[in-house]
Scaffold this motif. Structure first.
Motif, PDB file in Angstrom:
ATOM      1  N   THR A  78     -73.261 -82.780  64.531  1.00 35.22           N
ATOM      2  CA  THR A  78     -72.275 -82.058  65.330  1.00 35.22           C
ATOM      3  C   THR A  78     -72.718 -82.096  66.780  1.00 35.22           C
ATOM      4  OG1 THR A  78     -71.794 -80.570  63.488  1.00 35.22           O
ATOM      5  CG2 THR A  78     -71.121 -79.854  65.693  1.00 35.22           C
ATOM      6  N   PRO A  79     -71.891 -82.627  67.701  1.00 36.32           N
ATOM      7  CA  PRO A  79     -72.295 -82.713  69.100  1.00 36.32           C
ATOM      8  C   PRO A  79     -72.507 -81.327  69.706  1.00 36.32           C
ATOM      9  CG  PRO A  79     -70.358 -84.073  68.654  1.00 36.32           C
ATOM     10  CD  PRO A  79     -70.551 -83.193  67.471  1.00 36.32           C
ATOM     11  N   GLY A  80     -73.357 -81.274  70.731  1.00 34.52           N
ATOM     12  CA  GLY A  80     -73.614 -80.012  71.416  1.00 34.52           C
ATOM     13  C   GLY A  80     -75.053 -79.916  71.864  1.00 34.52           C
ATOM     14  N   LYS A  81     -75.284 -79.278  73.000  1.00 34.81           N
ATOM     15  CA  LYS A  81     -76.627 -79.177  73.561  1.00 34.81           C
ATOM     16  C   LYS A  81     -77.572 -78.414  72.636  1.00 34.81           C
ATOM     17  CE  LYS A  81     -79.037 -78.000  77.855  1.00 34.81           C
ATOM     18  NZ  LYS A  81     -78.873 -77.465  79.234  1.00 34.81           N
ATOM     19  N   ALA A  82     -77.111 -77.279  72.128  1.00 31.93           N
ATOM     20  CA  ALA A  82     -77.949 -76.481  71.236  1.00 31.93           C
ATOM     21  C   ALA A  82     -78.254 -77.241  69.945  1.00 31.93           C
ATOM     22  CB  ALA A  82     -77.254 -75.155  70.922  1.00 31.93           C
ATOM     23  N   GLN A  83     -77.231 -77.926  69.417  1.00 36.65           N
ATOM     24  CA  GLN A  83     -77.427 -78.692  68.182  1.00 36.65           C
ATOM     25  C   GLN A  83     -78.410 -79.844  68.405  1.00 36.65           C
ATOM     26  OE1 GLN A  83     -74.625 -77.655  69.431  1.00 36.65           O
ATOM     27  NE2 GLN A  83     -73.196 -76.919  67.876  1.00 36.65           N
ATOM     28  N   ASN A  84     -78.323 -80.496  69.579  1.00 32.54           N
ATOM     29  CA  ASN A  84     -79.242 -81.595  69.870  1.00 32.54           C
ATOM     30  C   ASN A  84     -80.679 -81.108  69.993  1.00 32.54           C
ATOM     31  OD1 ASN A  84     -77.086 -83.320  69.870  1.00 32.54           O
ATOM     32  ND2 ASN A  84     -76.940 -83.486  72.099  1.00 32.54           N
ATOM     33  N   SER A  85     -80.867 -79.927  70.595  1.00 33.91           N
ATOM     34  CA  SER A  85     -82.220 -79.365  70.730  1.00 33.91           C
ATOM     35  C   SER A  85     -82.800 -79.073  69.356  1.00 33.91           C
ATOM     36  CB  SER A  85     -82.171 -78.087  71.575  1.00 33.91           C
ATOM     37  OG  SER A  85     -81.744 -78.383  72.898  1.00 33.91           O
ATOM     38  N   GLN A  86     -81.989 -78.498  68.474  1.00 29.64           N
ATOM     39  CA  GLN A  86     -82.463 -78.214  67.123  1.00 29.64           C
ATOM     40  C   GLN A  86     -82.757 -79.512  66.382  1.00 29.64           C
ATOM     41  OE1 GLN A  86     -83.181 -75.171  65.654  1.00 29.64           O
ATOM     42  NE2 GLN A  86     -84.065 -76.541  64.124  1.00 29.64           N
ATOM     43  N   LEU A  87     -81.927 -80.511  66.633  1.00 33.60           N
ATOM     44  CA  LEU A  87     -82.105 -81.808  65.987  1.00 33.60           C
ATOM     45  C   LEU A  87     -83.478 -82.394  66.339  1.00 33.60           C
ATOM     46  CD1 LEU A  87     -80.204 -83.615  64.232  1.00 33.60           C
ATOM     47  CD2 LEU A  87     -79.724 -84.901  66.310  1.00 33.60           C
ATOM     48  N   ARG A  88     -83.840 -82.325  67.616  1.00 38.39           N
ATOM     49  CA  ARG A  88     -85.137 -82.862  68.052  1.00 38.39           C
ATOM     50  C   ARG A  88     -86.289 -82.055  67.466  1.00 38.39           C
ATOM     51  NH1 ARG A  88     -82.022 -83.379  73.108  1.00 38.39           N
ATOM     52  NH2 ARG A  88     -81.501 -85.592  73.385  1.00 38.39           N
ATOM     53  N   ARG A  89     -86.103 -80.746  67.353  1.00 37.50           N
ATOM     54  CA  ARG A  89     -87.155 -79.931  66.735  1.00 37.50           C
ATOM     55  C   ARG A  89     -87.351 -80.296  65.274  1.00 37.50           C
ATOM     56  NH1 ARG A  89     -84.961 -75.827  70.164  1.00 37.50           N
ATOM     57  NH2 ARG A  89     -83.535 -75.121  68.520  1.00 37.50           N
ATOM     58  N   ASP A  90     -86.288 -80.795  64.648  1.00 36.03           N
ATOM     59  CA  ASP A  90     -86.361 -81.210  63.240  1.00 36.03           C
ATOM     60  C   ASP A  90     -86.872 -82.644  63.077  1.00 36.03           C
ATOM     61  OD1 ASP A  90     -85.389 -78.749  62.516  1.00 36.03           O
ATOM     62  OD2 ASP A  90     -83.296 -79.424  62.371  1.00 36.03           O
ATOM     63  N   GLY A  91     -87.233 -83.298  64.209  1.00 36.23           N
ATOM     64  CA  GLY A  91     -87.800 -84.639  64.127  1.00 36.23           C
ATOM     65  C   GLY A  91     -86.786 -85.760  64.158  1.00 36.23           C
ATOM     66  N   ARG A  92     -85.564 -85.467  64.603  1.00 32.31           N
ATOM     67  CA  ARG A  92     -84.538 -86.493  64.738  1.00 32.31           C
ATOM     68  C   ARG A  92     -83.998 -86.481  66.164  1.00 32.31           C
ATOM     69  NH1 ARG A  92     -81.169 -85.506  59.039  1.00 32.31           N
ATOM     70  NH2 ARG A  92     -82.911 -85.992  57.642  1.00 32.31           N
ATOM     71  N   ILE A  93     -83.238 -87.515  66.519  1.00 35.15           N
ATOM     72  CA  ILE A  93     -82.647 -87.583  67.849  1.00 35.15           C
ATOM     73  C   ILE A  93     -81.153 -87.856  67.739  1.00 35.15           C
ATOM     74  CG2 ILE A  93     -84.763 -88.386  68.979  1.00 35.15           C
ATOM     75  CD1 ILE A  93     -83.547 -91.226  68.963  1.00 35.15           C
ATOM     76  N   PRO A  94     -80.371 -87.396  68.720  1.00 40.02           N
ATOM     77  CA  PRO A  94     -78.935 -87.696  68.711  1.00 40.02           C
ATOM     78  C   PRO A  94     -78.674 -89.152  69.086  1.00 40.02           C
ATOM     79  CG  PRO A  94     -79.517 -86.486  70.692  1.00 40.02           C
ATOM     80  CD  PRO A  94     -80.761 -86.522  69.840  1.00 40.02           C
TER      81      PRO A  94
END
Length: 231
Positions: free
Chosen positions: A12-28
């Protein structure tokens, strides 16, 4: 070329979602091209880095698998890295059609020591990479030219580059790719005015605190693709 499988996940696009994504070890990432609408995905940065650090670099063809969907072929057309950690933080993937030619830039390597260089000349490699066109499965890892027999004044034109079958070069036939030039052609004459320093006396030292003259000439050749750094 052996294609490289790359797992991907919808996001799901979004700044907050992307930050969480990186914390989970993935990138947008975003995938688009070949008539496909842009699609937001998540990737493993380690898997993507391993793919583009292989022998084909960014020319590697990826088989992107999203869940149970049929994998689609793609190229990495752009990516961003963190300015401090130098880790991948975003990627753009381009859908490709394996039945259609694609445009790629392939490294050019000069082999041997030219006769002209032994005699004091200078090897000038105008292009570090060559713009080529071919099917995805025919992309060469590197293009090599033998410069051993080249003398001062000799050149290799685009038409003279030996290419694998099915591969063409996206340059004019008479475009110089490699040349052996006289050493004086590489050095400015002593006492010559610095380009951009209008009104300066040739050979004179700059006044204390004066800014250096601008206008250094850029090296000839095809511009290399640069990584974008994430701010």
């Amino acid at each position: 070329m052996d294609f490289v499988k790359l797992d991907a996940w919808p996001r799901t696009p979004g700044k907050a979602q992307n930050s969480q994504l990186r914390r989970d070890g993935r990138i947008p990432a975003v995938a688009y091209g070949e008539g496909n609408p842009a699609r937001s995905l998540a990737l493993s940065p380690k898997a993507l880095a391993a793919a583009i650090q292989g022998p084909y670099g960014r020319n590697v063809v990826l088989e992107v698998a999203v869940g149970e969907e049929k994998p689609f072929p793609a190229l990495v057309c752009d990516y961003s890295i963190h300015p401090l950690t130098r880790e991948l933080v975003h990627a753009d993937l381009l859908h490709i059609d394996l039945a259609k030619p694609i445009d790629v830039d392939v490294p050019l390597t000069c082999n041997g020591k030219a006769i002209g260089v032994v005699e004091g000349g200078v090897l000038r490699q105008v292009f570090r990479t060559l713009p080529l066109r071919c099917l995805a499965n025919l992309v060469p890892r590197v293009i090599e030219v033998d410069v051993t027999e080249m003398k001062q004044g000799d050149t290799i034109k685009a038409a003279g580059i030996k290419l694998p079958e099915g591969v063409s070069i996206r340059l004019p036939a008479e475009q110089t790719v490699v040349a052996i030039v006289a050493p004086e052609a590489e050095k400015p004459e002593e006492g010559a005015a610095v380009p951009g320093a209008e009104g300066a006396v040739a050979g004179a030292a700059p006044a204390a605190g004066a800014a250096p003259a601008a206008g250094a000439a850029a090296a000839a050749g095809a511009p290399a693709k640069k990584e974008k750094e994430s701010k």
